[in-house]
Motif scaffolding. Sequence first.
Motif, PDB file in Angstrom:
ATOM      1  N   LEU A 103      13.010 -58.838  -5.022  1.00 34.93           N
ATOM      2  CA  LEU A 103      13.105 -57.834  -3.965  1.00 34.93           C
ATOM      3  C   LEU A 103      11.932 -56.856  -4.042  1.00 34.93           C
ATOM      4  O   LEU A 103      11.332 -56.523  -3.022  1.00 34.93           O
ATOM      5  N   VAL A 104      11.597 -56.417  -5.234  1.00 36.11           N
ATOM      6  CA  VAL A 104      10.458 -55.501  -5.401  1.00 36.11           C
ATOM      7  C   VAL A 104       9.170 -56.169  -4.912  1.00 36.11           C
ATOM      8  O   VAL A 104       8.350 -55.537  -4.237  1.00 36.11           O
ATOM      9  N   GLU A 105       9.002 -57.462  -5.198  1.00 37.80           N
ATOM     10  CA  GLU A 105       7.816 -58.183  -4.707  1.00 37.80           C
ATOM     11  C   GLU A 105       7.776 -58.195  -3.179  1.00 37.80           C
ATOM     12  O   GLU A 105       6.718 -58.037  -2.578  1.00 37.80           O
ATOM     13  N   GLU A 106       8.928 -58.394  -2.548  1.00 34.34           N
ATOM     14  CA  GLU A 106       8.996 -58.350  -1.084  1.00 34.34           C
ATOM     15  C   GLU A 106       8.667 -56.946  -0.570  1.00 34.34           C
ATOM     16  O   GLU A 106       7.964 -56.785   0.428  1.00 34.34           O
ATOM     17  N   LEU A 107       9.171 -55.918  -1.258  1.00 34.07           N
ATOM     18  CA  LEU A 107       8.933 -54.545  -0.831  1.00 34.07           C
ATOM     19  C   LEU A 107       7.473 -54.139  -0.988  1.00 34.07           C
ATOM     20  O   LEU A 107       6.994 -53.259  -0.270  1.00 34.07           O
ATOM     21  N   LYS A 108       6.768 -54.784  -1.901  1.00 35.07           N
ATOM     22  CA  LYS A 108       5.331 -54.514  -2.052  1.00 35.07           C
ATOM     23  C   LYS A 108       4.567 -54.955  -0.811  1.00 35.07           C
ATOM     24  O   LYS A 108       3.505 -54.431  -0.508  1.00 35.07           O
ATOM     25  N   LYS A 109       5.130 -55.912  -0.076  1.00 28.26           N
ATOM     26  CA  LYS A 109       4.515 -56.393   1.165  1.00 28.26           C
ATOM     27  C   LYS A 109       4.826 -55.470   2.343  1.00 28.26           C
ATOM     28  O   LYS A 109       4.137 -55.502   3.352  1.00 28.26           O
ATOM     29  N   GLY A 110       5.906 -54.695   2.222  1.00 28.75           N
ATOM     30  CA  GLY A 110       6.318 -53.792   3.300  1.00 28.75           C
ATOM     31  C   GLY A 110       7.810 -53.521   3.240  1.00 28.75           C
ATOM     32  O   GLY A 110       8.545 -54.161   2.482  1.00 28.75           O
ATOM     33  N   ASN A 111       8.248 -52.575   4.035  1.00 28.27           N
ATOM     34  CA  ASN A 111       9.670 -52.212   4.059  1.00 28.27           C
ATOM     35  C   ASN A 111      10.530 -53.389   4.530  1.00 28.27           C
ATOM     36  O   ASN A 111      10.059 -54.235   5.280  1.00 28.27           O
ATOM     37  N   VAL A 112      11.768 -53.404   4.072  1.00 28.19           N
ATOM     38  CA  VAL A 112      12.731 -54.441   4.452  1.00 28.19           C
ATOM     39  C   VAL A 112      13.852 -53.761   5.236  1.00 28.19           C
ATOM     40  O   VAL A 112      14.485 -52.825   4.743  1.00 28.19           O
ATOM     41  N   THR A 113      14.066 -54.235   6.446  1.00 27.93           N
ATOM     42  CA  THR A 113      15.092 -53.669   7.316  1.00 27.93           C
ATOM     43  C   THR A 113      16.257 -54.643   7.438  1.00 27.93           C
ATOM     44  O   THR A 113      16.061 -55.834   7.687  1.00 27.93           O
ATOM     45  N   VAL A 114      17.456 -54.113   7.248  1.00 23.92           N
ATOM     46  CA  VAL A 114      18.682 -54.907   7.348  1.00 23.92           C
ATOM     47  C   VAL A 114      19.575 -54.265   8.393  1.00 23.92           C
ATOM     48  O   VAL A 114      19.916 -53.083   8.289  1.00 23.92           O
ATOM     49  N   ASN A 115      19.931 -55.030   9.422  1.00 20.02           N
ATOM     50  CA  ASN A 115      20.902 -54.576  10.418  1.00 20.02           C
ATOM     51  C   ASN A 115      22.280 -54.938   9.898  1.00 20.02           C
ATOM     52  O   ASN A 115      22.637 -56.115   9.849  1.00 20.02           O
ATOM     53  N   ALA A 116      23.013 -53.907   9.489  1.00 18.20           N
ATOM     54  CA  ALA A 116      24.288 -54.123   8.800  1.00 18.20           C
ATOM     55  C   ALA A 116      25.474 -53.769   9.691  1.00 18.20           C
ATOM     56  O   ALA A 116      25.435 -52.799  10.441  1.00 18.20           O
ATOM     57  N   SER A 117      26.512 -54.572   9.556  1.00 18.67           N
ATOM     58  CA  SER A 117      27.747 -54.378  10.319  1.00 18.67           C
ATOM     59  C   SER A 117      28.879 -54.006   9.383  1.00 18.67           C
ATOM     60  O   SER A 117      28.868 -54.334   8.191  1.00 18.67           O
TER      61      SER A 117
END
Length: 145
Positions: A53-67
């Motif tokens: 997850l940290v590696e993904e976040l290094k590429k940019g913010n992660v947005t989750v549309n949560a219900s």
Amino acid sequence: MSFIKKSGLIIILGLIACTAVSGDDSMDDLVKVKINDEVFDVKLENNSATQELVEELKKGNVTVNASEYGGFEKVGELGFSLSTSDENIGTNPGDIVLYQGDKISLFYGSHSWSYTKLGKIDNVDSNKLKEVLGSGDVTLEFSLK
């Protein structure tokens, strides 16, 4: 062995011992999660999923549309998969878990199920968290601190 060499060796051994003892189950990385206009610090667990997850976040913010789900959590698609190390755990308000490898759940209540724990919102007040999350869908935006 001279006094200086002995002193140096003792200091080095002391530092090694302190490093070994101070290890814990949490990563030093803090991420932030933005929910509506509120930003919270998240202390990550130390596991493969959080490292990915940290590696993904290094590429940019992660947005989750949560219900809303079950009256105790918000859950949404991550948009990519992370490694799982699922365990049957009990969750508490502020816990963030990985579900089925590609969904994130943020708890404002308690529940028990098989999850990979990702982290926990630091110093969360459960009433404030429930108020911020509201009753409908919500956008969770994860970023590096």
